[in-house]
Design a protein around this motif. Sequence first.
Motif, PDB file in Angstrom:
ATOM      1  N   THR A   1       8.746   5.884   2.792  1.00 49.76           N
ATOM      2  CA  THR A   1       9.896   5.572   1.933  1.00 49.76           C
ATOM      3  C   THR A   1       9.390   5.697   0.500  1.00 49.76           C
ATOM      4  O   THR A   1       9.067   4.694  -0.142  1.00 49.76           O
ATOM      5  CB  THR A   1      10.423   4.146   2.197  1.00 49.76           C
ATOM      6  N   PRO A   2       9.280   6.911  -0.028  1.00 44.80           N
ATOM      7  CA  PRO A   2       8.612   7.136  -1.330  1.00 44.80           C
ATOM      8  C   PRO A   2       9.159   6.251  -2.438  1.00 44.80           C
ATOM      9  O   PRO A   2      10.364   6.194  -2.686  1.00 44.80           O
ATOM     10  CB  PRO A   2       8.904   8.611  -1.611  1.00 44.80           C
ATOM     11  N   GLY A   3       8.254   5.529  -3.056  1.00 47.30           N
ATOM     12  CA  GLY A   3       8.636   4.679  -4.183  1.00 47.30           C
ATOM     13  C   GLY A   3       9.295   3.380  -3.798  1.00 47.30           C
ATOM     14  O   GLY A   3       9.627   2.568  -4.671  1.00 47.30           O
ATOM     15  N   ARG A   4       9.487   3.141  -2.499  1.00 47.55           N
ATOM     16  CA  ARG A   4      10.166   1.915  -2.060  1.00 47.55           C
ATOM     17  C   ARG A   4       9.258   1.161  -1.090  1.00 47.55           C
ATOM     18  O   ARG A   4       9.221   1.467   0.102  1.00 47.55           O
ATOM     19  CB  ARG A   4      11.513   2.247  -1.414  1.00 47.55           C
ATOM     20  N   TYR A   5       8.554   0.191  -1.630  1.00 46.74           N
ATOM     21  CA  TYR A   5       7.648  -0.617  -0.828  1.00 46.74           C
ATOM     22  C   TYR A   5       7.788  -2.086  -1.225  1.00 46.74           C
ATOM     23  O   TYR A   5       8.306  -2.417  -2.287  1.00 46.74           O
ATOM     24  CB  TYR A   5       6.187  -0.162  -1.018  1.00 46.74           C
ATOM     25  N   ARG A   6       7.316  -2.930  -0.354  1.00 46.32           N
ATOM     26  CA  ARG A   6       7.294  -4.360  -0.627  1.00 46.32           C
ATOM     27  C   ARG A   6       6.026  -4.937  -0.005  1.00 46.32           C
ATOM     28  O   ARG A   6       5.318  -4.244   0.733  1.00 46.32           O
ATOM     29  CB  ARG A   6       8.543  -5.060  -0.063  1.00 46.32           C
ATOM     30  N   ARG A   7       5.756  -6.215  -0.294  1.00 44.43           N
ATOM     31  CA  ARG A   7       4.596  -6.893   0.277  1.00 44.43           C
ATOM     32  C   ARG A   7       4.991  -8.290   0.707  1.00 44.43           C
ATOM     33  O   ARG A   7       5.910  -8.876   0.151  1.00 44.43           O
ATOM     34  CB  ARG A   7       3.453  -6.985  -0.736  1.00 44.43           C
ATOM     35  N   THR A   8       4.272  -8.807   1.670  1.00 44.12           N
ATOM     36  CA  THR A   8       4.395 -10.221   1.998  1.00 44.12           C
ATOM     37  C   THR A   8       3.156 -10.939   1.480  1.00 44.12           C
ATOM     38  O   THR A   8       2.229 -10.320   0.954  1.00 44.12           O
ATOM     39  CB  THR A   8       4.531 -10.449   3.515  1.00 44.12           C
ATOM     40  N   VAL A   9       3.144 -12.244   1.649  1.00 44.43           N
ATOM     41  CA  VAL A   9       2.040 -13.070   1.169  1.00 44.43           C
ATOM     42  C   VAL A   9       1.293 -13.651   2.358  1.00 44.43           C
ATOM     43  O   VAL A   9       1.912 -14.154   3.314  1.00 44.43           O
ATOM     44  CB  VAL A   9       2.567 -14.205   0.263  1.00 44.43           C
ATOM     45  N   ASN A  10      -0.009 -13.568   2.327  1.00 41.13           N
ATOM     46  CA  ASN A  10      -0.837 -14.202   3.350  1.00 41.13           C
ATOM     47  C   ASN A  10      -0.705 -15.719   3.206  1.00 41.13           C
ATOM     48  O   ASN A  10      -1.072 -16.277   2.168  1.00 41.13           O
ATOM     49  CB  ASN A  10      -2.291 -13.772   3.167  1.00 41.13           C
ATOM     50  N   PRO A  11      -0.169 -16.414   4.213  1.00 42.85           N
ATOM     51  CA  PRO A  11       0.093 -17.845   4.049  1.00 42.85           C
ATOM     52  C   PRO A  11      -1.160 -18.710   4.021  1.00 42.85           C
ATOM     53  O   PRO A  11      -1.087 -19.881   3.636  1.00 42.85           O
ATOM     54  CB  PRO A  11       0.958 -18.183   5.267  1.00 42.85           C
ATOM     55  N   SER A  12      -2.293 -18.141   4.379  1.00 45.47           N
ATOM     56  CA  SER A  12      -3.546 -18.905   4.328  1.00 45.47           C
ATOM     57  C   SER A  12      -4.209 -18.831   2.964  1.00 45.47           C
ATOM     58  O   SER A  12      -4.945 -19.742   2.578  1.00 45.47           O
ATOM     59  CB  SER A  12      -4.523 -18.385   5.389  1.00 45.47           C
ATOM     60  N   THR A  13      -3.966 -17.747   2.236  1.00 49.29           N
ATOM     61  CA  THR A  13      -4.643 -17.532   0.955  1.00 49.29           C
ATOM     62  C   THR A  13      -3.683 -17.416  -0.223  1.00 49.29           C
ATOM     63  O   THR A  13      -4.120 -17.497  -1.369  1.00 49.29           O
ATOM     64  CB  THR A  13      -5.475 -16.251   1.019  1.00 49.29           C
ATOM     65  N   GLU A  14      -2.398 -17.166   0.070  1.00 51.60           N
ATOM     66  CA  GLU A  14      -1.361 -16.906  -0.933  1.00 51.60           C
ATOM     67  C   GLU A  14      -1.627 -15.629  -1.717  1.00 51.60           C
ATOM     68  O   GLU A  14      -1.082 -15.428  -2.805  1.00 51.60           O
ATOM     69  CB  GLU A  14      -1.178 -18.103  -1.877  1.00 51.60           C
ATOM     70  N   LYS A  15      -2.441 -14.740  -1.150  1.00 50.87           N
ATOM     71  CA  LYS A  15      -2.667 -13.429  -1.750  1.00 50.87           C
ATOM     72  C   LYS A  15      -1.732 -12.405  -1.109  1.00 50.87           C
ATOM     73  O   LYS A  15      -1.305 -12.564   0.028  1.00 50.87           O
ATOM     74  CB  LYS A  15      -4.124 -12.994  -1.566  1.00 50.87           C
ATOM     75  N   ASP A  16      -1.438 -11.342  -1.842  1.00 55.49           N
ATOM     76  CA  ASP A  16      -0.550 -10.305  -1.326  1.00 55.49           C
ATOM     77  C   ASP A  16      -1.189  -9.564  -0.163  1.00 55.49           C
ATOM     78  O   ASP A  16      -2.392  -9.253  -0.175  1.00 55.49           O
ATOM     79  CB  ASP A  16      -0.211  -9.290  -2.417  1.00 55.49           C
TER      80      ASP A  16
END
Length: 488
Positions: free
Chosen positions: A33-48
């Motif tokens: 999906t060129p140019g269309r991305y998202r991320r979740t957060v690692n719930p143990s570290t709060e890092k992407d």
Amino acid sequence: MADNNDNSSNNSNNPTLEFQTFHNVINGAIADTPGRYRRTVNPSTEKDNHDVPFSGPEDVDRAVEAAKKAAGTWSAVSWNERADRLQKFADAIEGIAGELAKLLTMELGKPPMWAGYEIATGIQWIRDFSQMSHPGEDIQDTQERKVTTRYLPLGVVVGIVPWNYPIQLACMKIAPALLTGNCFIWKPSPGSPYTSLKVAELAQRFFPAGVLQALSGDDDLGRWLTGHPGVDMVSFTGSTAVGKLVSQTCSKTLKRCTLELGGNDAAIICADVDPVAVGSKIGLFAFCNSGQICIAMKRVYVHESVYEAVLATVVGFVQSLKLGIEEDAFMGPVANEAQYNRIRALLTDIKTSGLTVAAGSTEPLSDRKGFFLVPTVIDNPPDDSRVVTEEQFGPVIPLLKWSDEQDVIRRANDTDAGLGASVWTRDMVQADRMARQLQAGNVWVNCHAEMQPSTPFSGHKQSGMGVEMGVDGLKSYCNVQSVYVKEA
């Protein structure tokens, strides 16, 4: 089945899966999906976490078109061959179970023991479904006429899977949908897309293009899929509020829909139990997966004669639990920030209401990163308190006293939910008498939260509509056709 789109005839030339990049799976191939991305957060570290696709309406259209194209040829494949391909798919999942478990820990904070359990259970469910027989039957067979009932695939099925058990609950939908000859479009939760996309990518080695696809996105993606005129059925597992919206959308095109929704499961502990044995089971069924299970114990009614002993055992169990994501940890963090904040609000209500905390705390942990909460037990709160009337879906459990059997049955049934309930007693006559009065789709005696593909799973009241699992679950993915034949 053999055609130009069949990716499954030989998987020896397929590259090994890697676990750093994640893509949609459309029409037998990974899709960007060129140019269309998202991320979740690692719930143990709060890092992407890593980038995942952000699907748009055009991705939905492509996936539905591919599924519709594949539906006719896939439905013509024999039942036994479809079952064989599912078995091989399960074997392949087992081959990468360790990597998938690590992804579950990354995206949901599941400790290794629970991450591994989820993957293993999903594999076993696919295998168990593959052993089931076609549900068609002969109704009448005489010299005058023959009457048979057939169950024919609906066509294109969308499976909307929640974040708490993204693989196990997907397998509950994928296996019966494909076994009965449907094509399946998998929509994982925005909160847990990673493991799902990898399993869908793996599936392309065993199923023809368009048979099993996966799309990652936000809540808009769900609306586009459920509203698409090319989709024939939606199988949804999630909250009651969203389930009502899914039902409304499906009604506009008279799509079939199966809804497995929220629960507020009551457990009734009778006077004759062993408090130590039962108290440990309460702790297990209330706090595994950090309480984030639709059929977890949510309200525990304990007979007054054993209440203090059971409470003491539960408190001891909770205080022994290790928090974290290490190999020996029992309870990880809450899976995402939204759920963490929701449970924090519930804990604040417990504090301001002056309820008695027998174990745990209403305060957040200040000495560690991540969405960790201390497992908390509330001692005999009022029946109208939020911790009793609302589904916690987190590491908080109330224990309540009872003395009269009919009264506790009334209290257990005093909810709009009706997913599960359990009775704990050595008296099987009492167990049967109480179980028959509980308004829940799944009732357990001296156990809780057990499920198996051979047995129907459904909810009463606002906990669901339709059936998953069992022969009834297979039928829910089909159109029924009755055939009457007379000699000419």
